[in-house]
Design a protein around this motif. Structure first.
Motif, PDB file in Angstrom:
ATOM      1  N   UNK A 185       0.949  -1.262  -0.127  1.00 21.87           N
ATOM      2  CA  UNK A 185      -0.143   0.017   0.040  1.00 21.87           C
ATOM      3  C   UNK A 185       0.869   1.074  -0.139  1.00 21.87           C
ATOM      4  N   UNK A 186       2.304   0.975   0.333  1.00 20.63           N
ATOM      5  CA  UNK A 186       3.188   2.598   0.765  1.00 20.63           C
ATOM      6  C   UNK A 186       3.514   2.883  -0.783  1.00 20.63           C
ATOM      7  N   UNK A 187       2.932   3.868  -0.795  1.00 20.58           N
ATOM      8  CA  UNK A 187       3.557   5.057  -2.644  1.00 20.58           C
ATOM      9  C   UNK A 187       4.675   4.711  -2.360  1.00 20.58           C
ATOM     10  N   UNK A 188       5.257   4.944  -3.345  1.00 23.99           N
ATOM     11  CA  UNK A 188       6.996   5.169  -3.530  1.00 23.99           C
ATOM     12  C   UNK A 188       6.982   7.026  -3.438  1.00 23.99           C
ATOM     13  N   UNK A 189       7.330   7.452  -2.124  1.00 22.99           N
ATOM     14  CA  UNK A 189       7.903   9.155  -2.346  1.00 22.99           C
ATOM     15  C   UNK A 189       9.447   9.290  -1.783  1.00 22.99           C
ATOM     16  N   UNK A 190       9.533   9.561  -3.115  1.00 21.60           N
ATOM     17  CA  UNK A 190      11.490  10.042  -2.317  1.00 21.60           C
ATOM     18  C   UNK A 190      11.839  11.201  -2.161  1.00 21.60           C
ATOM     19  N   UNK A 191      12.185  12.308  -1.162  1.00 18.10           N
ATOM     20  CA  UNK A 191      11.698  13.130  -0.358  1.00 18.10           C
ATOM     21  C   UNK A 191      13.031  13.545  -1.463  1.00 18.10           C
ATOM     22  N   UNK A 192      13.302  14.495  -1.953  1.00 10.78           N
ATOM     23  CA  UNK A 192      14.818  15.773  -2.965  1.00 10.78           C
ATOM     24  C   UNK A 192      15.078  16.552  -1.791  1.00 10.78           C
ATOM     25  N   UNK A 193      17.067  16.056  -0.874  1.00 11.43           N
ATOM     26  CA  UNK A 193      17.272  16.940  -0.846  1.00 11.43           C
ATOM     27  C   UNK A 193      18.448  17.549  -0.949  1.00 11.43           C
ATOM     28  N   UNK A 194      18.585  18.675  -0.839  1.00 11.66           N
ATOM     29  CA  UNK A 194      19.113  20.244  -1.370  1.00 11.66           C
ATOM     30  C   UNK A 194      19.943  20.544  -0.476  1.00 11.66           C
ATOM     31  N   UNK A 195      21.161  20.995  -1.334  1.00 16.53           N
ATOM     32  CA  UNK A 195      21.905  22.028  -0.405  1.00 16.53           C
ATOM     33  C   UNK A 195      21.652  23.131  -1.140  1.00 16.53           C
ATOM     34  N   UNK A 196      21.427  23.989  -0.608  1.00 13.89           N
ATOM     35  CA  UNK A 196      20.880  25.391  -0.869  1.00 13.89           C
ATOM     36  C   UNK A 196      22.429  26.612  -0.009  1.00 13.89           C
ATOM     37  N   UNK A 197      22.402  27.556  -1.181  1.00 12.40           N
ATOM     38  CA  UNK A 197      23.577  28.516  -0.663  1.00 12.40           C
ATOM     39  C   UNK A 197      22.949  30.339  -1.583  1.00 12.40           C
ATOM     40  N   UNK A 198      23.210  30.896  -1.160  1.00  7.16           N
ATOM     41  CA  UNK A 198      23.292  32.267  -1.887  1.00  7.16           C
ATOM     42  C   UNK A 198      25.005  32.270  -2.761  1.00  7.16           C
ATOM     43  N   UNK A 199      24.498  32.935  -4.139  1.00  5.32           N
ATOM     44  CA  UNK A 199      25.918  32.782  -5.025  1.00  5.32           C
ATOM     45  C   UNK A 199      25.589  34.315  -5.448  1.00  5.32           C
ATOM     46  N   UNK A 200      26.359  34.722  -5.170  1.00  4.38           N
ATOM     47  CA  UNK A 200      26.898  36.532  -5.666  1.00  4.38           C
ATOM     48  C   UNK A 200      27.180  36.053  -6.213  1.00  4.38           C
ATOM     49  N   UNK A 201      28.423  35.169  -6.270  1.00  4.59           N
ATOM     50  CA  UNK A 201      29.379  35.253  -7.309  1.00  4.59           C
ATOM     51  C   UNK A 201      30.259  33.845  -7.094  1.00  4.59           C
ATOM     52  N   UNK A 202      30.964  33.722  -7.800  1.00  2.53           N
ATOM     53  CA  UNK A 202      31.456  32.365  -8.262  1.00  2.53           C
ATOM     54  C   UNK A 202      31.465  31.359  -6.774  1.00  2.53           C
ATOM     55  N   UNK A 203      31.327  30.304  -6.513  1.00  2.32           N
ATOM     56  CA  UNK A 203      31.412  28.991  -5.310  1.00  2.32           C
ATOM     57  C   UNK A 203      33.072  29.646  -4.968  1.00  2.32           C
ATOM     58  N   UNK A 204      32.875  28.912  -3.400  1.00  4.61           N
ATOM     59  CA  UNK A 204      34.720  29.036  -3.517  1.00  4.61           C
ATOM     60  C   UNK A 204      34.036  27.249  -3.488  1.00  4.61           C
ATOM     61  N   UNK A 205      36.582  27.130  -3.125  1.00  6.35           N
ATOM     62  CA  UNK A 205      36.704  26.210  -3.739  1.00  6.35           C
ATOM     63  C   UNK A 205      35.401  25.297  -2.783  1.00  6.35           C
ATOM     64  N   UNK A 206      36.714  25.404  -1.040  1.00  5.88           N
ATOM     65  CA  UNK A 206      35.420  24.296   0.771  1.00  5.88           C
ATOM     66  C   UNK A 206      34.528  24.397  -0.359  1.00  5.88           C
ATOM     67  N   UNK A 207      33.274  25.569  -0.440  1.00  2.41           N
ATOM     68  CA  UNK A 207      31.761  24.913  -0.539  1.00  2.41           C
ATOM     69  C   UNK A 207      31.862  23.804  -2.061  1.00  2.41           C
ATOM     70  N   UNK A 208      32.513  24.004  -2.879  1.00  2.06           N
ATOM     71  CA  UNK A 208      31.907  23.047  -4.111  1.00  2.06           C
ATOM     72  C   UNK A 208      32.714  21.729  -3.658  1.00  2.06           C
ATOM     73  N   UNK A 209      34.230  22.003  -2.639  1.00  2.00           N
ATOM     74  CA  UNK A 209      34.052  20.031  -2.714  1.00  2.00           C
ATOM     75  C   UNK A 209      33.483  19.805  -1.438  1.00  2.00           C
TER      76      UNK A 209
END
Length: 298
Positions: free
Chosen positions: A260-284
């Motif tokens: 009876x269980x529907x296949x429901x997959x919750x999205x897992x997102x990383x959110x951030x503000x981006x006014x400039x290119x992402x710093x390497x520490x964030x990207x890695x």
């Protein structure tokens, strides 16, 4: 008075090269441009830095004194640029990550040793909030959010998904019996969330709708609290695989009403503000977490 780096470079290059013409060639500018920069600098300082004759340029006493400061400023800027270039190559610095407590405990914390081994110069700061936070107010680089995103003003990266299941412990099922239909849940102790109400909509097909809205027998604000209650045999719970996967594998929690269980997959997102290119520490960090979440098939 706002001296520019261009004016400082013009002055030091003229001194080093011995002439305005030579300085213009070195800096890729016109001689008139260099002359104007020198004139602006002397006007801002209200002093004469160079004595100009038809044959040569000589520094005044003030010019010699100012040259020391000019070189220090230019060297400091060069050093800063070198450090920024180095940080792009070798991720470093403080990285503030925020997530709900269950996700932090069950997903992020187990990844920290490997991440630290790969990126020892990144200083992790891990904070937990069960409510959506303001990234700027909390001085947060990355926030992990589970479910559909509502805020369109921030940038997001999908890290993975996690399926939702209906679960109970073997102890509870031994004492209270196993429900074999959605309707039978009304005779059981149901563990639900105090908020938001959407988390009390269980992905179960029934004759009324595709989602079954429960009235919790016992409520809690934290998914980890509900997990612990379920493990203690208190009742039946709806939780995501990211925090119960090991419990299911070990037999501590048993999936119920699987047909009876529907296949429901919750999205897992990383959110951030981006006014400039992402710093390497964030990207890695995003790359590392995304890779390992996919490997775990949450």
């Amino acid at each position: 008075m706002k001296i520019t780096l261009e004016e400082l470079l013009a002055y030091t290059t003229v001194v080093d090269s011995g002439s305005v013409t030579a300085a213009a060639e070195l800096l890729g500018q016109t001689t008139s441009g260099i002359s104007r920069a020198l004139s602006r600098l002397e006007k801002k300082l209200d002093t004469t830095l160079l004595r100009r004759t038809t044959r040569r340029l000589t520094m005044t006493e003030e010019g010699q004194s100012f040259l020391v400061h000019a070189r220090e400023i230019i060297n400091a800027v060069d050093h800063a640029e070198e450090q920024m270039a180095l940080r792009r190559q070798i991720p470093a610095g403080r990285l503030r990550v925020n997530a709900a407590a269950p996700f932090m405990e069950h997903v992020i914390v187990p990844l920290v040793p490997g991440f630290r081994q790969n990126f020892p110069q990144i200083e992790l700061e891990l904070n937990t909030d069960n409510r959506i936070i303001d990234l700027v107010e909390k001085r947060t680089d990355i926030a992990i959010r589970i479910g559909i995103l509502r805020d369109s003003t921030i940038h997001a990266r999908l890290l993975g998904t996690s399926q939702v299941r209906i679960l109970a412990s073997p102890d509870y099922l031994a004492r209270c019996g196993t429900p074999h239909s959605v309707e039978a849940l009304s005779h059981h102790c149901l563990l639900g969330f105090t908020q938001p109400e959407s988390l009390n909509q269980w992905p179960l097909r029934n004759h009324q709708a595709e989602f079954f809205t429960i009235t919790p027998t016992l409520s809690a604000s934290s998914g980890e609290t509900l997990r612990q209650l379920a493990l203690c045999g208190v009742g039946i719970v709806r939780l995501a695989d990211f925090m119960t996967r090991q419990d299911q594998q070990a037999g501590r929690l048993i999936p119920l009403l699987t047909e009876e269980t529907l296949v429901v997959r919750q999205p897992i997102n990383a959110v951030y503000y981006r006014n400039t290119p992402l710093a390497a520490r964030i990207t890695c960090f995003l790359d590392y977490v995304s890779t390992h979440i996919n490997e775990q098939t949450l």
